[in-house]
Design a protein around this motif. Structure first.
Motif, PDB file in Angstrom:
ATOM      1  N   ASP A 194      16.521 -41.530 -50.981  1.00 22.85           N
ATOM      2  CA  ASP A 194      16.751 -42.403 -49.833  1.00 22.85           C
ATOM      3  C   ASP A 194      16.120 -41.757 -48.603  1.00 22.85           C
ATOM      4  O   ASP A 194      16.561 -40.697 -48.146  1.00 22.85           O
ATOM      5  CB  ASP A 194      18.251 -42.610 -49.629  1.00 22.85           C
ATOM      6  CG  ASP A 194      18.562 -43.613 -48.516  1.00 22.85           C
ATOM      7  OD1 ASP A 194      17.625 -44.210 -47.960  1.00 22.85           O
ATOM      8  OD2 ASP A 194      19.757 -43.786 -48.206  1.00 22.85           O
ATOM      9  N   VAL A 195      15.095 -42.393 -48.066  1.00 30.38           N
ATOM     10  CA  VAL A 195      14.402 -41.886 -46.883  1.00 30.38           C
ATOM     11  C   VAL A 195      15.086 -42.453 -45.641  1.00 30.38           C
ATOM     12  O   VAL A 195      15.127 -43.660 -45.440  1.00 30.38           O
ATOM     13  CB  VAL A 195      12.914 -42.288 -46.902  1.00 30.38           C
ATOM     14  CG1 VAL A 195      12.219 -41.815 -45.633  1.00 30.38           C
ATOM     15  CG2 VAL A 195      12.221 -41.715 -48.127  1.00 30.38           C
ATOM     16  N   GLY A 196      15.607 -41.569 -44.822  1.00 25.83           N
ATOM     17  CA  GLY A 196      16.429 -42.008 -43.697  1.00 25.83           C
ATOM     18  C   GLY A 196      17.821 -42.335 -44.186  1.00 25.83           C
ATOM     19  O   GLY A 196      18.349 -43.425 -43.945  1.00 25.83           O
ATOM     20  N   SER A 197      18.436 -41.372 -44.870  1.00 25.74           N
ATOM     21  CA  SER A 197      19.686 -41.634 -45.606  1.00 25.74           C
ATOM     22  C   SER A 197      20.911 -41.711 -44.710  1.00 25.74           C
ATOM     23  O   SER A 197      21.982 -42.106 -45.182  1.00 25.74           O
ATOM     24  CB  SER A 197      19.903 -40.547 -46.669  1.00 25.74           C
ATOM     25  OG  SER A 197      19.887 -39.253 -46.089  1.00 25.74           O
ATOM     26  N   GLY A 198      20.786 -41.333 -43.438  1.00 30.00           N
ATOM     27  CA  GLY A 198      21.919 -41.442 -42.527  1.00 30.00           C
ATOM     28  C   GLY A 198      23.129 -40.668 -43.021  1.00 30.00           C
ATOM     29  O   GLY A 198      23.046 -39.487 -43.364  1.00 30.00           O
TER      30      GLY A 198
ATOM     31  N   GLU B 278      17.184 -36.937 -44.101  1.00 34.22           N
ATOM     32  CA  GLU B 278      17.713 -37.406 -42.824  1.00 34.22           C
ATOM     33  C   GLU B 278      17.332 -36.443 -41.703  1.00 34.22           C
ATOM     34  O   GLU B 278      17.388 -35.215 -41.878  1.00 34.22           O
ATOM     35  CB  GLU B 278      19.235 -37.546 -42.910  1.00 34.22           C
ATOM     36  CG  GLU B 278      19.944 -37.887 -41.615  1.00 34.22           C
ATOM     37  CD  GLU B 278      19.484 -39.191 -40.976  1.00 34.22           C
ATOM     38  OE1 GLU B 278      19.564 -39.292 -39.751  1.00 34.22           O
ATOM     39  OE2 GLU B 278      19.052 -40.105 -41.718  1.00 34.22           O
ATOM     40  N   LEU B 279      16.973 -37.011 -40.559  1.00 31.42           N
ATOM     41  CA  LEU B 279      16.537 -36.220 -39.412  1.00 31.42           C
ATOM     42  C   LEU B 279      17.704 -35.735 -38.559  1.00 31.42           C
ATOM     43  O   LEU B 279      17.641 -34.661 -37.956  1.00 31.42           O
ATOM     44  CB  LEU B 279      15.573 -37.060 -38.557  1.00 31.42           C
ATOM     45  CG  LEU B 279      14.900 -36.389 -37.369  1.00 31.42           C
ATOM     46  CD1 LEU B 279      14.007 -35.237 -37.822  1.00 31.42           C
ATOM     47  CD2 LEU B 279      14.072 -37.418 -36.591  1.00 31.42           C
ATOM     48  N   VAL B 280      18.773 -36.520 -38.505  1.00 29.60           N
ATOM     49  CA  VAL B 280      19.881 -36.240 -37.579  1.00 29.60           C
ATOM     50  C   VAL B 280      20.938 -35.382 -38.270  1.00 29.60           C
ATOM     51  O   VAL B 280      21.576 -35.812 -39.233  1.00 29.60           O
ATOM     52  CB  VAL B 280      20.509 -37.553 -37.076  1.00 29.60           C
ATOM     53  CG1 VAL B 280      21.625 -37.256 -36.076  1.00 29.60           C
ATOM     54  CG2 VAL B 280      19.447 -38.436 -36.427  1.00 29.60           C
ATOM     55  N   LYS B 281      21.122 -34.167 -37.773  1.00 28.14           N
ATOM     56  CA  LYS B 281      22.045 -33.222 -38.407  1.00 28.14           C
ATOM     57  C   LYS B 281      23.472 -33.757 -38.446  1.00 28.14           C
ATOM     58  O   LYS B 281      24.188 -33.559 -39.437  1.00 28.14           O
ATOM     59  CB  LYS B 281      22.021 -31.884 -37.677  1.00 28.14           C
ATOM     60  CG  LYS B 281      22.896 -30.824 -38.334  1.00 28.14           C
ATOM     61  CD  LYS B 281      22.851 -29.514 -37.604  1.00 28.14           C
ATOM     62  CE  LYS B 281      23.675 -28.451 -38.339  1.00 28.14           C
ATOM     63  NZ  LYS B 281      25.087 -28.841 -38.531  1.00 28.14           N
TER      64      LYS B 281
ATOM     65  N   GLU C  68      17.449 -31.940 -44.651  1.00 25.96           N
ATOM     66  CA  GLU C  68      17.363 -32.192 -43.218  1.00 25.96           C
ATOM     67  C   GLU C  68      15.926 -32.015 -42.747  1.00 25.96           C
ATOM     68  O   GLU C  68      15.249 -31.050 -43.121  1.00 25.96           O
ATOM     69  CB  GLU C  68      18.270 -31.223 -42.453  1.00 25.96           C
ATOM     70  CG  GLU C  68      18.223 -31.405 -40.943  1.00 25.96           C
ATOM     71  CD  GLU C  68      19.109 -30.423 -40.203  1.00 25.96           C
ATOM     72  OE1 GLU C  68      19.092 -30.438 -38.957  1.00 25.96           O
ATOM     73  OE2 GLU C  68      19.827 -29.649 -40.867  1.00 25.96           O
ATOM     74  N   GLY C  69      15.452 -32.946 -41.917  1.00 28.05           N
ATOM     75  CA  GLY C  69      14.138 -32.771 -41.322  1.00 28.05           C
ATOM     76  C   GLY C  69      13.307 -34.030 -41.319  1.00 28.05           C
ATOM     77  O   GLY C  69      13.728 -35.098 -41.775  1.00 28.05           O
ATOM     78  N   ASP C  70      12.111 -33.897 -40.789  1.00 30.25           N
ATOM     79  CA  ASP C  70      11.139 -34.978 -40.703  1.00 30.25           C
ATOM     80  C   ASP C  70      10.713 -35.398 -42.103  1.00 30.25           C
ATOM     81  O   ASP C  70      10.365 -34.553 -42.935  1.00 30.25           O
ATOM     82  CB  ASP C  70       9.922 -34.489 -39.903  1.00 30.25           C
ATOM     83  CG  ASP C  70       8.963 -35.612 -39.522  1.00 30.25           C
ATOM     84  OD1 ASP C  70       8.678 -36.481 -40.374  1.00 30.25           O
ATOM     85  OD2 ASP C  70       8.485 -35.603 -38.380  1.00 30.25           O
ATOM     86  N   LEU C  71      10.733 -36.689 -42.377  1.00 28.92           N
ATOM     87  CA  LEU C  71      10.379 -37.179 -43.714  1.00 28.92           C
ATOM     88  C   LEU C  71       8.952 -36.800 -44.084  1.00 28.92           C
ATOM     89  O   LEU C  71       8.618 -36.681 -45.260  1.00 28.92           O
ATOM     90  CB  LEU C  71      10.594 -38.686 -43.817  1.00 28.92           C
ATOM     91  CG  LEU C  71       9.691 -39.624 -43.016  1.00 28.92           C
ATOM     92  CD1 LEU C  71       8.416 -39.986 -43.767  1.00 28.92           C
ATOM     93  CD2 LEU C  71      10.446 -40.902 -42.658  1.00 28.92           C
TER      94      LEU C  71
ATOM     95  N   GLU D 246       8.137 -33.082 -50.886  1.00 28.36           N
ATOM     96  CA  GLU D 246       8.818 -32.136 -51.764  1.00 28.36           C
ATOM     97  C   GLU D 246       9.400 -32.809 -52.999  1.00 28.36           C
ATOM     98  O   GLU D 246       9.620 -32.146 -54.021  1.00 28.36           O
ATOM     99  CB  GLU D 246       9.938 -31.417 -51.002  1.00 28.36           C
ATOM    100  CG  GLU D 246       9.471 -30.595 -49.806  1.00 28.36           C
ATOM    101  CD  GLU D 246      10.639 -30.011 -49.020  1.00 28.36           C
ATOM    102  OE1 GLU D 246      11.774 -30.005 -49.550  1.00 28.36           O
ATOM    103  OE2 GLU D 246      10.417 -29.566 -47.886  1.00 28.36           O
ATOM    104  N   VAL D 247       9.676 -34.113 -52.915  1.00 29.30           N
ATOM    105  CA  VAL D 247      10.389 -34.791 -54.005  1.00 29.30           C
ATOM    106  C   VAL D 247       9.643 -36.010 -54.556  1.00 29.30           C
ATOM    107  O   VAL D 247      10.068 -36.586 -55.560  1.00 29.30           O
ATOM    108  CB  VAL D 247      11.801 -35.228 -53.543  1.00 29.30           C
ATOM    109  CG1 VAL D 247      12.648 -34.005 -53.214  1.00 29.30           C
ATOM    110  CG2 VAL D 247      11.732 -36.167 -52.344  1.00 29.30           C
TER     111      VAL D 247
END
Length: 237
Positions: free
Chosen positions: A82-86, A106-109, A140-143, A149-150
């Motif tokens: 899930d890209v941007g999994s929230g 997800e970008l937001v910790k 965590e981090g920029d997609l 990686e996956v």
């Protein structure tokens, strides 16, 4: 905690896993998984946080998630990304209903903190319900750093890219070509329009998908989505 309805057969096989005699699996219905998730997320100390450019909540509701997943024919043990999994809303659904191993990017910790806290509770729920325990990983981090990686190991890629900037969608398109044959991708914005990318369509079998009223959180209007299936044609730049 909301409890789902037990299956009648005490000796069945669920998600490819043989259950012990006398031990019933409790697979939640779509309505039940919604109630279970509401209960679990309400009990989490932290709550989801939206990025400044996101003008609206972006939850895709469970009826649409379930319908889309069934169209993509998931198998237990496959890898769902899930890209941007929230906060892990969709991953919780997929892991519990379809027993897929899941990775969320997800970008937001703060959202990742919620997702990990909630996953501990979903894991306890699945254990209590005699359901399989798939592997759940959050990155965590920029997609644009994390997705490569996956990508090669992904069976189903879920990408709520409706509000993504053009350069991010262009990057995601590049990753779609790297998917293995038979991998499926579910996107909110078509990145391979037939008339604009005639040469690219040979790499994907494409199915249009429509959402109806009440299937997404940000609008009551119907809309269009797309499902790609990667063909076995090697990508040529």
């Amino acid at each position: 905690m909301v409890k789902a309805t037990p299956l009648a057969d005490a000796t069945n096989t669920i998600h490819g896993r043989q259950l012990k005699k006398g031990k019933r699996a409790v697979v939640p219905t779509v309505k039940e998984i919604t109630a279970i998730k509401d209960s679990i997320y309400a009990s989490c100390e932290k709550k989801r946080k939206m990025l400044s450019w996101a003008k609206c909540p972006k939850y895709t509701l469970d009826p649409l998630v379930d319908r889309a997943m069934k169209m993509m024919k998931p198998k237990a043990g496959e890898h769902f990304v899930d890209v941007g999994s929230g906060t892990g809303n969709i991953i919780a659904h997929v892991a519990t209903r379809f027993a897929m191993n899941c990775t969320g990017i997800e970008l937001v910790k703060c959202n990742l903190d919620v997702a990990r806290e909630a996953e501990d509770k979903f894991r306890a729920y699945r254990d209590e319900s005699n359901l399989p325990q798939p592997t759940i990983t959050y990155l965590e981090g920029d997609l644009r750093i994390r997705l490569p990686e996956v990508t090669a190991d992904t069976d189903i890629l879920w990408c709520s890219n409706f509000l993504f900037p053009l350069e991010v969608n262009a990057f995601i398109l590049g990753q779609l070509y790297r998917l293995k044959p038979g991998a499926r991708a579910f996107l909110f914005r078509d990145l391979v329009p037939d008339k604009q990318n005639v040469g690219s369509t040979k790499y994907f079998e494409k199915t249009n998908f429509h959402w109806g009223p009440g299937e997404v959180e940000w609008t009551n209007e119907p809309g269009d989505l797309v499902i790609y299936v990667r063909t076995d044609i090697p990508y040529e730049r």
